[in-house]
Scaffold this motif. Structure first.
Motif, mmCIF file in Angstrom:
data_model
loop_
_atom_site.group_PDB
_atom_site.id
_atom_site.type_symbol
_atom_site.label_atom_id
_atom_site.label_comp_id
_atom_site.label_asym_id
_atom_site.label_seq_id
_atom_site.Cartn_x
_atom_site.Cartn_y
_atom_site.Cartn_z
ATOM 1 N N ALA A 36 0.833 -1.207 0.000
ATOM 2 C CA ALA A 36 0.000 0.000 0.000
ATOM 3 C C ALA A 36 0.869 1.259 0.000
ATOM 4 C CB ALA A 36 -0.930 -0.012 1.207
ATOM 5 N N GLY A 37 1.938 1.245 0.769
ATOM 6 C CA GLY A 37 2.834 2.402 0.797
ATOM 7 C C GLY A 37 3.498 2.658 -0.542
ATOM 8 N N LEU A 38 3.898 1.598 -1.211
ATOM 9 C CA LEU A 38 4.522 1.764 -2.528
ATOM 10 C C LEU A 38 3.513 2.242 -3.557
ATOM 11 C CD1 LEU A 38 6.892 -1.329 -2.575
ATOM 12 C CD2 LEU A 38 7.492 1.071 -2.216
ATOM 13 N N LEU A 39 2.267 1.796 -3.421
ATOM 14 C CA LEU A 39 1.224 2.268 -4.326
ATOM 15 C C LEU A 39 0.961 3.758 -4.107
ATOM 16 C CD1 LEU A 39 -0.658 1.272 -6.532
ATOM 17 C CD2 LEU A 39 -2.355 0.797 -4.782
ATOM 18 N N ARG A 40 1.006 4.189 -2.858
ATOM 19 C CA ARG A 40 0.840 5.619 -2.568
ATOM 20 C C ARG A 40 1.992 6.427 -3.163
ATOM 21 N NH1 ARG A 40 -2.779 7.132 1.618
ATOM 22 N NH2 ARG A 40 -3.707 5.316 2.600
ATOM 23 N N LEU A 41 3.188 5.868 -3.163
ATOM 24 C CA LEU A 41 4.334 6.572 -3.754
ATOM 25 C C LEU A 41 4.186 6.746 -5.265
ATOM 26 C CD1 LEU A 41 7.472 5.167 -1.922
ATOM 27 C CD2 LEU A 41 6.581 7.480 -1.853
ATOM 28 N N ALA A 42 3.430 5.859 -5.896
ATOM 29 C CA ALA A 42 3.239 5.954 -7.341
ATOM 30 C C ALA A 42 2.396 7.173 -7.713
ATOM 31 C CB ALA A 42 2.571 4.685 -7.871
ATOM 32 N N GLY A 43 1.564 7.624 -6.785
ATOM 33 C CA GLY A 43 0.686 8.756 -7.078
ATOM 34 C C GLY A 43 1.416 10.078 -6.999
ATOM 35 N N GLU A 44 1.611 10.575 -5.811
ATOM 36 C CA GLU A 44 2.292 11.843 -5.597
ATOM 37 C C GLU A 44 3.447 11.613 -4.636
ATOM 38 O OE1 GLU A 44 -0.243 14.883 -4.148
ATOM 39 O OE2 GLU A 44 -1.749 14.531 -5.681
ATOM 40 N N PRO A 45 4.631 11.365 -5.145
ATOM 41 C CA PRO A 45 5.747 11.155 -4.231
ATOM 42 C C PRO A 45 6.043 12.428 -3.435
ATOM 43 C CG PRO A 45 6.457 10.914 -6.526
ATOM 44 C CD PRO A 45 5.008 11.247 -6.527
ATOM 45 N N TRP A 69 7.933 13.759 0.525
ATOM 46 C CA TRP A 69 8.862 13.303 1.561
ATOM 47 C C TRP A 69 8.124 12.530 2.645
ATOM 48 C CZ3 TRP A 69 13.605 12.580 0.637
ATOM 49 C CH2 TRP A 69 14.296 13.399 -0.243
ATOM 50 N N ASP A 70 6.921 12.963 2.984
ATOM 51 C CA ASP A 70 6.161 12.267 4.026
ATOM 52 C C ASP A 70 5.841 10.831 3.616
ATOM 53 O OD1 ASP A 70 6.211 14.509 5.614
ATOM 54 O OD2 ASP A 70 4.207 15.190 5.004
ATOM 55 N N SER A 71 5.335 10.652 2.397
ATOM 56 C CA SER A 71 4.993 9.295 1.955
ATOM 57 C C SER A 71 6.237 8.442 1.765
ATOM 58 C CB SER A 71 4.159 9.337 0.671
ATOM 59 O OG SER A 71 4.868 9.976 -0.365
ATOM 60 N N THR A 72 7.338 9.061 1.351
ATOM 61 C CA THR A 72 8.586 8.322 1.198
ATOM 62 C C THR A 72 9.106 7.847 2.551
ATOM 63 O OG1 THR A 72 9.148 9.627 -0.756
ATOM 64 C CG2 THR A 72 10.936 8.429 0.297
ATOM 65 N N ILE A 73 9.034 8.717 3.553
ATOM 66 C CA ILE A 73 9.499 8.351 4.891
ATOM 67 C C ILE A 73 8.631 7.259 5.495
ATOM 68 C CG2 ILE A 73 9.725 9.238 7.252
ATOM 69 C CD1 ILE A 73 10.713 11.869 5.958
ATOM 70 N N VAL A 74 7.313 7.356 5.303
ATOM 71 C CA VAL A 74 6.415 6.320 5.840
ATOM 72 C C VAL A 74 6.688 4.982 5.163
ATOM 73 C CG1 VAL A 74 3.999 5.582 5.963
ATOM 74 C CG2 VAL A 74 4.628 7.919 6.581
ATOM 75 N N ALA A 75 6.837 4.983 3.845
ATOM 76 C CA ALA A 75 7.119 3.732 3.131
ATOM 77 C C ALA A 75 8.461 3.148 3.565
ATOM 78 C CB ALA A 75 7.100 3.963 1.622
ATOM 79 N N ALA A 76 9.462 4.000 3.723
ATOM 80 C CA ALA A 76 10.782 3.525 4.158
ATOM 81 C C ALA A 76 10.719 2.967 5.583
ATOM 82 C CB ALA A 76 11.802 4.649 4.085
ATOM 83 N N ALA A 77 9.931 3.588 6.443
ATOM 84 C CA ALA A 77 9.797 3.101 7.816
ATOM 85 C C ALA A 77 9.119 1.744 7.847
ATOM 86 C CB ALA A 77 9.021 4.103 8.660
ATOM 87 N N VAL A 78 8.086 1.553 7.043
ATOM 88 C CA VAL A 78 7.400 0.255 6.998
ATOM 89 C C VAL A 78 8.339 -0.815 6.460
ATOM 90 C CG1 VAL A 78 5.528 -1.031 5.888
ATOM 91 C CG2 VAL A 78 5.082 1.222 6.854
ATOM 92 N N ILE A 79 9.101 -0.486 5.426
ATOM 93 C CA ILE A 79 10.035 -1.460 4.857
ATOM 94 C C ILE A 79 11.135 -1.793 5.863
ATOM 95 C CG2 ILE A 79 11.792 -1.791 3.072
ATOM 96 C CD1 ILE A 79 9.907 -0.191 1.198
#
Length: 95
Positions: free
Chosen positions: A44-53, A55-65
């Motif tokens: 889900a985090g990576l799918l969110r990054l596909a929309g509007e990258p 810094w907040d979404s990148t940090i959340v996705a990196a934290a989950v990974i």
């Protein structure tokens, strides 16, 4: 963010909750359920990054990974140190 990507991310998160509950029900293992949930949250985090990258979404996705990797390593180590019912440690394949 594209409405379709947002809906897809929410759907994947919901499916992750259902899949984690099913994994817990089938295995009675919180670790397995957590691993399944984190895999879905990563998707889900990576799918969110596909929309509007951003810094907040990148940090959340990196934290989950990072959390998934950390828990995966922890699960691997704990299963390697697990003992058999008689109290003896299982033999490694090299022995």
């Amino acid at each position: 963010m594209n409405a379709w990507l947002q809906a897809g991310a929410v759907l994947i998160t919901g499916l992750g909750l259902v899949a984690a509950a099913a994994a817990w029900r089938l295995t009675h293992s919180v670790r397995a359920a957590l691993a399944v949930l984190l895999d879905f949250l990563t998707a889900a985090g990576l799918l969110r990054l596909a929309g509007e990258p951003s810094w907040d979404s990148t940090i959340v996705a990196a934290a989950v990974i990072a959390l998934r990797k950390l828990l995966g390593a922890s699960l691997h180590l704990s299963s390697a140190n697990r003992t058999t019912p008689g109290g003896a440690r299982p033999l490694s394949p090299g022995r």
